[in-house]
Scaffold this active site. Sequence first.
Site, PDB file in Angstrom:
ATOM      1  N   VAL A   1      27.811  -6.749  97.969  1.00 41.51           N
ATOM      2  CA  VAL A   1      27.798  -5.812  99.084  1.00 41.51           C
ATOM      3  C   VAL A   1      26.534  -5.942  99.929  1.00 41.51           C
ATOM      4  O   VAL A   1      26.587  -5.910 101.145  1.00 41.51           O
ATOM      5  CB  VAL A   1      27.942  -4.358  98.570  1.00 41.51           C
ATOM      6  CG1 VAL A   1      27.775  -3.360  99.683  1.00 41.51           C
ATOM      7  CG2 VAL A   1      29.282  -4.181  97.886  1.00 41.51           C
TER       8      VAL A   1
ATOM      9  N   ARG B   1      26.387  -5.222  93.340  1.00 44.81           N
ATOM     10  CA  ARG B   1      25.244  -5.003  94.229  1.00 44.81           C
ATOM     11  C   ARG B   1      25.035  -6.201  95.154  1.00 44.81           C
ATOM     12  O   ARG B   1      24.852  -6.047  96.348  1.00 44.81           O
ATOM     13  CB  ARG B   1      24.004  -4.760  93.371  1.00 44.81           C
ATOM     14  CG  ARG B   1      22.789  -4.427  94.134  1.00 44.81           C
ATOM     15  CD  ARG B   1      22.792  -2.958  94.388  1.00 44.81           C
ATOM     16  NE  ARG B   1      21.496  -2.535  94.838  1.00 44.81           N
ATOM     17  CZ  ARG B   1      21.229  -1.304  95.125  1.00 44.81           C
ATOM     18  NH1 ARG B   1      22.154  -0.399  94.954  1.00 44.81           N
ATOM     19  NH2 ARG B   1      20.075  -0.962  95.564  1.00 44.81           N
TER      20      ARG B   1
ATOM     21  N   GLU C   1      26.607  -8.382  85.859  1.00 45.68           N
ATOM     22  CA  GLU C   1      25.904  -7.109  85.997  1.00 45.68           C
ATOM     23  C   GLU C   1      25.447  -6.874  87.434  1.00 45.68           C
ATOM     24  O   GLU C   1      25.419  -5.767  87.917  1.00 45.68           O
ATOM     25  CB  GLU C   1      24.673  -7.082  85.077  1.00 45.68           C
ATOM     26  CG  GLU C   1      25.001  -7.040  83.608  1.00 45.68           C
ATOM     27  CD  GLU C   1      25.616  -5.713  83.193  1.00 45.68           C
ATOM     28  OE1 GLU C   1      25.223  -4.662  83.734  1.00 45.68           O
ATOM     29  OE2 GLU C   1      26.502  -5.731  82.332  1.00 45.68           O
TER      30      GLU C   1
ATOM     31  N   ARG D   1      31.954  -4.004 106.687  1.00 51.93           N
ATOM     32  CA  ARG D   1      32.992  -4.637 105.881  1.00 51.93           C
ATOM     33  C   ARG D   1      34.309  -4.498 106.634  1.00 51.93           C
ATOM     34  O   ARG D   1      34.746  -3.386 106.921  1.00 51.93           O
ATOM     35  CB  ARG D   1      33.074  -3.973 104.512  1.00 51.93           C
ATOM     36  CG  ARG D   1      31.837  -4.203 103.667  1.00 51.93           C
ATOM     37  CD  ARG D   1      31.824  -3.346 102.412  1.00 51.93           C
ATOM     38  NE  ARG D   1      32.993  -3.567 101.590  1.00 51.93           N
ATOM     39  CZ  ARG D   1      32.988  -4.168 100.410  1.00 51.93           C
ATOM     40  NH1 ARG D   1      31.856  -4.594  99.896  1.00 51.93           N
ATOM     41  NH2 ARG D   1      34.086  -4.320  99.727  1.00 51.93           N
TER      42      ARG D   1
ATOM     43  N   ASN E   1      26.812  -8.481  90.193  1.00 54.52           N
ATOM     44  CA  ASN E   1      27.804  -8.900  91.178  1.00 54.52           C
ATOM     45  C   ASN E   1      28.090  -7.842  92.234  1.00 54.52           C
ATOM     46  O   ASN E   1      28.074  -8.126  93.421  1.00 54.52           O
ATOM     47  CB  ASN E   1      29.102  -9.325  90.487  1.00 54.52           C
ATOM     48  CG  ASN E   1      30.124  -9.816  91.501  1.00 54.52           C
ATOM     49  OD1 ASN E   1      29.820 -10.664  92.315  1.00 54.52           O
ATOM     50  ND2 ASN E   1      31.309  -9.255  91.454  1.00 54.52           N
TER      51      ASN E   1
END
Length: 162
Positions: free
Chosen positions: A10, A7, A3, A53, A5
């Site tokens: 990143v 958030r 649930e 990123r 992962n």
Amino acid sequence: FMEMNTRLQVEHTITEMVTGIDLVKWQIRIAAGAALPFKQKDIKLDGHAIECRINAENPYNGFMPSCGKITMLHMPGGPWVRVDSAIYQDYTIPPFYDSMIGKIIVYAKTREECIRKMKASLCELVIEGVEHNASYQYELLDDEEFVSGLYTTDFIAKRGIK
């Protein structure tokens, strides 16, 4: 864990830089039964952090992914510069997964210094053999709308790249 992962994947590095708290470490400790030794009111924000990123893609061609062999690689470094990546020189980027090949995270006391530090880190990054988005991110950091802090969620769309 699934649930959280997206958030965590990143944003956890930004939280770590400005709070000194490793969310992933604490998530695992709590799952193992440990209690948090601090409360929300104890958490203080200090300074600024930016994460870029790094994707193997061409932002000037609809962000088309780029796969192939990395023929030259140099990662940035220095105080308060963090690079999270698993790539290495001669690594082959396959066409089957997300195009993200790393993250550069920088921290500084002020937003202006943080932007300067990230721009320097992006200039220091060398990835040859595949296309990537570092130059594009430099352009974004150099944009007066971004520098002013007055940008919105349509920032990329307004630049004419879809």
